[in-house]
Design an enzyme around this catalytic site. Sequence first.
Site, PDB file in Angstrom:
ATOM      1  N   SER A  70       0.375  -3.303   7.210  1.00  0.00           N
ATOM      2  CA  SER A  70       1.088  -2.332   6.373  1.00  0.00           C
ATOM      3  C   SER A  70       0.999  -0.929   6.960  1.00  0.00           C
ATOM      4  CB  SER A  70       0.514  -2.329   4.951  1.00  0.00           C
ATOM      5  OG  SER A  70       0.830  -3.531   4.283  1.00  0.00           O
ATOM      6  N   ASN A 149       8.261 -13.607   5.271  1.00  0.00           N
ATOM      7  CA  ASN A 149       6.969 -14.074   4.775  1.00  0.00           C
ATOM      8  C   ASN A 149       7.078 -15.082   3.641  1.00  0.00           C
ATOM      9  OD1 ASN A 149       7.926 -11.430   3.682  1.00  0.00           O
ATOM     10  ND2 ASN A 149       6.356 -11.805   2.147  1.00  0.00           N
ATOM     11  N   CYS A 323       5.660 -12.810 -10.429  1.00  0.00           N
ATOM     12  CA  CYS A 323       5.003 -12.665 -11.732  1.00  0.00           C
ATOM     13  C   CYS A 323       3.492 -12.588 -11.603  1.00  0.00           C
ATOM     14  CB  CYS A 323       5.400 -13.809 -12.665  1.00  0.00           C
ATOM     15  SG  CYS A 323       5.112 -15.438 -11.993  1.00  0.00           S
TER      16      CYS A 323
END
Length: 387
Positions: A70, A149, A323
Amino acid sequence: MIYADNAATTKLKKEVLDEMMPYLTESYGNPSSIYKLGRDAKCAINDARDVIAKFLGAQQSEIFFTGSGSESDNWAIKGAVMANRQKGNHIIASSIEHHAVLHCFEYLEKNGFKVTYLPVDEYGIVSTSDFEKAITSETIFASIMTANNEIGTIMPIAELAKIARAKGIVFHTDAVQAFGHIPLNVNDLGVDLLTASAHKLGGPKGVGMLYIKKGTKLDTYMHGGAQESGKRASTENVAGIVGFAKAVSIAYENMESNIKKVTALRDEYIEKIKSTIPYARLNGHLEKRLPGNANFSFEFIEGESLLLMLDLKGIAASSGSACTSGSLDPSHVLLAIGLPHEIAHGSLRISFNEENTQQDVTDIVNELQPIVQRLRDMSPLYERREK
């Protein structure tokens, strides 16, 4: 436990840990120090840089270590855009990038840059013609991931980078999911910037890498000391970097056999799901996909419930739904390939690696079948469909 979430992270290989241990216990010097303990640490970093450069087809001076994939994405995107902002203010990404890329683009958009998010087809592939049409006289940067991904689809990076190069556009690819799992050579790809992370291939967490092609303009992202040739401040994670290089060596030395084994496991799993569980949709391209990735959407059920019930059976996997991260929205990737919300919510990503076995495949499918049926038996939508 059956671990089948290798796209999320992988187990640290014993050989990697053994390689790291001396730099945690004995050769623990700061690589910026001039005495022997520091020089030894500096030499270990440069040796690791050599290893990774070799396998990427890059020069040692083009490899820079960071704290994560990241961070590498952030540095590549913000650094290149800010360094080239005098040339234009338009940037391009695919609509299915990792959030480390998408959130960078959202940040830049809030700060005055114009963004184009390219659509993908039903398999998750960006069209080269769409990419070319999106380019304007103001375009300065593009970022397209090497492989997705979630659904494992592999992008036509070499073709896209060639178009960008002809237009003088800096091209970045997030290769975090692909690096160490499929052959990658920066000269063949033609990219200016490439991101990778150690923990996706049996290395330690907390170590990333950014390839910066010689001559690519990039603003400094981390300010402080003169580490990483003055481009990325912060004392280097010596043990992590050494472990990263060892993991890369193992991955590339065994790549051909690993691809063969893992692809066979993936294909067996896909065929068993297709033949035993109705209303199951394979997401992503059947052939142009990462060896270990198999993402299915199971109609009439929720992915979170599926994950929790698999966990009770000792199976670790991942959902295509967001979720579990606190969001009620389904995966942006699955929506982008055309799935309606109700189907996107019922997705399961299985990601194998070389440590998985044929028995794992059998056990996962055997546990999955009754779980899916049980969840569907509670669904009024499924009841109506069956009637």
